[in-house]
Design a protein around this motif. Structure first.
Motif, short mmCIF file in Angstrom:
data_model
loop_
_atom_site.label_atom_id
_atom_site.label_comp_id
_atom_site.label_asym_id
_atom_site.label_seq_id
_atom_site.Cartn_x
_atom_site.Cartn_y
_atom_site.Cartn_z
N LEU A 1 18.53 53.48 40.45
CA LEU A 1 19.54 53.00 39.51
C LEU A 1 20.29 51.81 40.09
O LEU A 1 20.55 50.82 39.41
CB LEU A 1 20.54 54.11 39.17
N THR A 2 20.65 51.92 41.37
CA THR A 2 21.40 50.84 42.01
C THR A 2 20.52 49.60 42.14
O THR A 2 20.98 48.48 41.90
CB THR A 2 21.91 51.29 43.40
N PHE B 1 17.99 48.78 40.29
CA PHE B 1 17.81 48.21 38.94
C PHE B 1 19.03 47.39 38.54
O PHE B 1 18.92 46.28 38.03
CB PHE B 1 17.57 49.35 37.95
N ASP B 2 20.21 47.94 38.79
CA ASP B 2 21.44 47.24 38.41
C ASP B 2 21.58 45.94 39.19
O ASP B 2 21.95 44.91 38.62
CB ASP B 2 22.66 48.15 38.67
N LEU C 1 19.24 43.44 37.84
CA LEU C 1 19.72 42.93 36.54
C LEU C 1 20.76 41.84 36.75
O LEU C 1 20.73 40.80 36.08
CB LEU C 1 20.39 44.06 35.75
N ASN C 2 21.68 42.09 37.67
CA ASN C 2 22.72 41.09 37.94
C ASN C 2 22.10 39.81 38.49
O ASN C 2 22.52 38.70 38.14
CB ASN C 2 23.75 41.63 38.94
N MET D 1 10.35 47.40 34.04
CA MET D 1 11.70 47.62 33.50
C MET D 1 12.46 46.31 33.42
O MET D 1 13.14 46.01 32.43
CB MET D 1 12.45 48.61 34.38
N GLU E 1 11.20 43.31 33.29
CA GLU E 1 10.62 42.42 32.29
C GLU E 1 11.17 42.75 30.91
O GLU E 1 11.49 41.85 30.11
CB GLU E 1 9.09 42.54 32.31
N THR E 2 11.29 44.04 30.63
CA THR E 2 11.86 44.45 29.34
C THR E 2 13.33 44.07 29.26
O THR E 2 13.81 43.57 28.23
CB THR E 2 11.73 45.97 29.15
N ALA E 3 14.03 44.30 30.36
CA ALA E 3 15.46 43.96 30.37
C ALA E 3 15.65 42.48 30.13
O ALA E 3 16.59 42.05 29.46
CB ALA E 3 16.09 44.37 31.70
N ALA F 1 13.85 40.52 28.36
CA ALA F 1 13.70 40.23 26.92
C ALA F 1 14.98 40.57 26.18
O ALA F 1 15.42 39.83 25.30
CB ALA F 1 12.53 41.03 26.35
N ALA F 2 15.61 41.70 26.56
CA ALA F 2 16.86 42.08 25.90
C ALA F 2 17.99 41.15 26.30
O ALA F 2 18.87 40.84 25.50
CB ALA F 2 17.22 43.52 26.25
N GLN F 3 17.94 40.69 27.55
CA GLN F 3 18.97 39.75 28.01
C GLN F 3 18.90 38.45 27.23
O GLN F 3 19.92 37.85 26.91
CB GLN F 3 18.78 39.44 29.50
N GLY G 1 28.30 36.26 33.88
CA GLY G 1 27.65 36.82 32.71
C GLY G 1 26.21 36.37 32.63
O GLY G 1 25.73 35.62 33.47
N ALA G 2 25.55 36.85 31.59
CA ALA G 2 24.13 36.53 31.44
C ALA G 2 23.92 35.04 31.21
O ALA G 2 23.00 34.45 31.75
CB ALA G 2 23.55 37.32 30.26
N TYR H 1 25.56 40.62 18.85
CA TYR H 1 24.37 41.14 19.55
C TYR H 1 23.81 42.33 18.79
O TYR H 1 22.60 42.47 18.63
CB TYR H 1 24.74 41.54 20.97
N VAL I 1 11.89 42.60 19.54
CA VAL I 1 12.85 43.20 20.47
C VAL I 1 14.04 43.74 19.70
O VAL I 1 14.54 44.83 19.96
CB VAL I 1 13.30 42.18 21.54
N PHE J 1 24.54 42.71 28.08
CA PHE J 1 23.79 41.48 27.83
C PHE J 1 24.45 40.58 26.78
O PHE J 1 24.31 39.37 26.84
CB PHE J 1 22.36 41.82 27.36
N GLY K 1 28.03 40.13 28.58
CA GLY K 1 27.97 39.76 29.98
C GLY K 1 28.94 40.55 30.85
O GLY K 1 29.37 40.09 31.90
N LYS L 1 25.22 53.08 34.92
CA LYS L 1 23.96 52.64 35.55
C LYS L 1 22.81 53.49 35.01
O LYS L 1 21.72 52.97 34.72
CB LYS L 1 24.06 52.79 37.07
N GLN M 1 22.19 52.48 31.25
CA GLN M 1 21.49 51.21 31.03
C GLN M 1 20.02 51.34 31.43
O GLN M 1 19.15 50.74 30.80
CB GLN M 1 22.19 50.06 31.76
N VAL N 1 16.98 50.70 28.75
CA VAL N 1 15.88 49.75 28.94
C VAL N 1 14.55 50.50 28.92
O VAL N 1 13.55 50.01 28.39
CB VAL N 1 16.06 48.96 30.25
N ARG O 1 11.60 49.78 26.37
CA ARG O 1 10.23 49.51 26.82
C ARG O 1 9.24 50.38 26.07
O ARG O 1 8.18 49.92 25.63
CB ARG O 1 10.16 49.76 28.31
N ASP P 1 5.87 43.32 27.06
CA ASP P 1 6.70 43.68 28.20
C ASP P 1 7.75 42.62 28.49
O ASP P 1 8.70 42.85 29.19
CB ASP P 1 5.83 43.86 29.46
N SER P 2 7.53 41.42 28.00
CA SER P 2 8.51 40.35 28.27
C SER P 2 8.46 39.30 27.21
O SER P 2 7.58 39.33 26.38
CB SER P 2 8.24 39.74 29.62
#
Lengths: 531, 177
Positions: A6-7, A9-10, A13-14, A39, A41-43, A45-47, A347-348, B36, B116, B135, B138, B156, B159, B163, B167, B176-177
């Protein structure tokens, strides 16, 4: 799914949000890379869906006006506080006086009831005229211009609420109200969320352009619009340089505008910056600023510019928290700016650095992975809307450690605030080692070129047994005196009832100012003395 | 840092300065959240406007936010978004311009974004909220935790699950992307 995953991944992400490459972020956790990659790669796309969506300005303004208008309506129907304890006690022990008071009350109760009922009346109601008369009386009895301005703004908001209410009830009555013109298509105009039909031939006083405050006289219609019979432009839109910033008024070029809770300030403009101003002209001629937007920093041709670095090396200064904007040339063209500031949030697609929102894109070069709380140097350009687009962000070599900076990771970008209503915790002023005499970061604003340099906060204030702790002093030429706002050596100095002004200095005199420098570059003076 | 307690106290009195400060501070982030979630400017504007109307009603009725103000505002926004989708389940076609410049890449990007977004709708509201805050707004994990009234550890995990669920929802499309 364990804590390490989890850490990891976070953190990845950052890293992705700050522009780091996916593979580079996975290198931090090689053992988890296979699990993290899909994970992330999916994130990603959402970002990407979270492309920065700045709130449309006009929509925000319209929402704000409605919000405050509705609050004004609710305040009007709130029951007044009554203090019964002393009165009931007095009445109990003074029965004769009680009887006389009762007779008097009966005589006035009729009138008081009328006043109370009229407060809730709408256009077309029998007591609406009384309501307007009461408002006029309140304006006449205003003890000062500030109270008058606040009342007038309240009443303006009240008109808007009344129109909404009569339209919701489907009534056709004469109405009048004012608002910012936020849309115009043929005969259909939009003000504060209300559609106004302005037939050709309607008398229009002034030039109604988008963003300007207008007042409409007309009739509410069953279809939810207002049909105008007369339109008056009661505001202005102009661009100018900020000359002085005070708690209740700003000077922009030669214009004095009033600021208050109804004023929205975008971009944190400072003295010397260029701003676009939208005003509402009040009945007594005061200009009330509804919106002040920073359009260009340090635009004054006579501003003292921080000399651009010969190479893009970090400055040798130990700057104070907050942004220092160094307008002007870089080695890549006239539209680029550089500044240093503390990273307040990441931020993103946008960062908040020294109070400035900076957009980051795929082209932004981010060096050395700056973190929240770290001092960074930013090179950026402005797009057509005035937004800052970062070209490069890198840690400043001699900045403060994250633990010494305000905001920290919990801060959230905010769009605007009034400099007069600043309740945020501000960092203590600190001395800077300003070797190149550029005034240092967080120091005073620019000054005209033919006057002494602005005070350098990096110079240690001369200790004096009469100075209060943290009080500093500087000398300069008085450039202007406008009520409680002076400009001395390019610095905005605010005087209060406690300021000791000695020897009646005038414009052109050399004076010594003692007081407390503020984070926005202005000073609160405790003493001004002619030298 | 704004003293939220004193700001709320003044807001309960319907103090115009406090209310203006609240609107200026929270409108942009509420808008980004709603945008969003709904992918539509007008809908986002309507939702955010309604959030502030409800805030006024609550303050006037003496029902002050019991959680943090931000948490309360986003909670209302989340409910309004859910109400919106109950009334209008179909997602609008986004008019935002993809970053690509070639027509083919632009079309592919629009397709991906649409898929997505559709996949996001299959997540739980809580999962959608955490992604919108992380996202769309931010927000950091800490800010998200404060807004949602959860611990950092819980956010954590949330999220990650969000995701993961996204997926799985995208997997049938081989995306996947």
């Amino acid at each position: 799914m364990n804590d390490e995953l989890l850490t990891a991944f976070d953190e990845c992400l950052n890293a992705l949000a700050s522009g780091e490459d996916l593979e580079a972020s996975l290198k931090r956790y090689p053992a988890l890379a296979d699990e993290l990659r899909p994970m992330l790669e999916t994130a990603r796309a959402a970002q990407l869906l979270g492309v920065s969506f700045p709130a449309p300005r006009q929509a925000q303004l319209a929402s704000r006006a409605k919000f405050l208008a509705r609050a004004g309506e609710l305040r009007a129907v709130q029951r007044p506080q009554t203090r019964r304890n002393w009165l009931t006690g007095w009445l109990f022990t003074n029965r004769l006086a009680s009887a006389a008071l009762a007779i008097l009350l009966v005589a006035v109760i009729g009138g008081y009831s009328a006043l109370t009922v009229s407060a809730q009346s709408l256009p077309g109601d029998p007591l609406y005229g009384l309501k307007r008369t009461v408002e006029q009386t309140q304006l006449w009895l205003s003890p000062n211009t500030e109270t008058r301005a606040e009342l007038e703004y309240q009443f303006t908001a009240r008109r808007l609420g009344e129109v909404e209410q009569v339209m919701a009830e489907g009534r056709t009555v004469d109405v009048e109200f004012g608002g910012v013109l936020d849309g115009r298509e043929g005969e259909r105009w939009s003000m504060g969320g209300i559609t106004v039909v302005v037939p050709s031939g309607t008398p229009i006083a002034g030039t109604p352009v988008l963003g300007v405050y207008v007042r409409v006289f007309g009739q509410s219609q069953a279809d939810g619009t207002v049909r105008a019979t007369r339109v008056e432009v009661q505001g202005a839109e102009f661009v100018g340089l900020v000359r002085a910033i005070g708690p209740k008024t700003w000077q922009i070029d030669d214009q004095i505008v009033r600021v208050g809770p109804e004023t929205q300030i975008v971009g944190n403009p400072q003295v010397g910056d260029e701003v676009e101003v939208h005003t509402h002209t009040l009945s007594d001629g005061q200009s009330l600023a509804l919106l002040i937007t920073l359009t260009r920093t340090g635009a004054s041709p006579t501003a003292t510019l921080v000399p651009p670095s010969a190479t893009p090396e970090p400055s040798a200064t130990s700057p104070t928290p907050g942004a220092t904007l160094t307008p002007g040339a870089t080695d890549e063209g006239d539209d680029e700016i550089e500044f240093t500031g503390v990273v307040e949030s990441i931020g993103a697609t946008s960062w908040l650095i020294g109070g400035q929102v900076v957009q980051v894109t795929a082209s932004t070069e981010i060096r050395d992975n700056p973190q929240v709380g770290q001092l960074v140097e930013v090179r950026a350009i402005r797009d057509a809307d005035g937004a800052l687009i970062a070209l490069r962000i890198e840690p400043e070599s001699s900045g403060p450690s994250p633990s010494n900076t305000p905001g920290g990771s919990g801060s959230t970008p905010s769009s605007s605030g009034t400099p007069t209503d600043d309740e945020t915790e501000t960092p203590e002023p600190t001395e800077t080692d300003d070797d190149d005499g550029d005034g240092g970061s967080g120091g005073p604003g620019p000054s005209p070129s033919n006057t002494p340099q602005p005070p350098d906060p990096s110079q240690s204030p001369e200790p004096s047994e009469t100075d209060e702790p943290d009080e500093q002093r500087f000398e300069g030429i008085v450039e202007s005196i406008n009520g409680g706002i002076w400009v001395v050596g390019g610095v905005t100095v605010i005087t209060t009832g406690s300021t000791d002004i000695r020897d009646n200095p005038q414009v052109g005199d050399n004076v010594e100012v003692r007081g407390f420098p503020q984070t926005d570059g202005s000073w609160i003076a405790t003493r001004i003395e002619k030298k | 840092m704004v003293d939220e307690a004193s700001l709320l106290a003044r807001a309960r009195e319907l103090d115009s300065r406090a209310l203006a400060q609240i609107h200026d501070q929270y409108y942009p982030e509420l808008y980004r959240f709603a945008r969003y979630r709904t992918s539509d400017n007008a809908t986002a504007e309507d939702i955010v406007g309604e959030v502030f109307v409800r805030l006024l009603d609550a303050l006037h009725a003496g029902r002050a936010p019991q959680t943090t103000l931000r948490g309360w505002l986003f909670g209302v926004a989340s409910h309004l978004v859910a109400d919106h989708f109950r009334r209008k389940p179909a997602l609008p076609i986004s008019d935002e311009a993809p970053a690509s410049h070639s027509p083919t890449a632009e079309a592919e990007e629009r397709l991906l974004q649409g898929e997505v977004r559709a996949a996001l709708q299959r997540l739980t509201p809580e999962q959608q909220n955490v992604l919108a805050l992380r996202f769309g707004d931010g927000f950091s994990v800490e800010q998200t935790a404060e807004t949602l009234g959860k611990s950092v550890t819980a956010v954590k995990a949330l999220q990650f699950r969000a995701v993961e669920a996204l997926r799985r929802a995208l997997a049938p499309q081989g995306i996947d992307s």
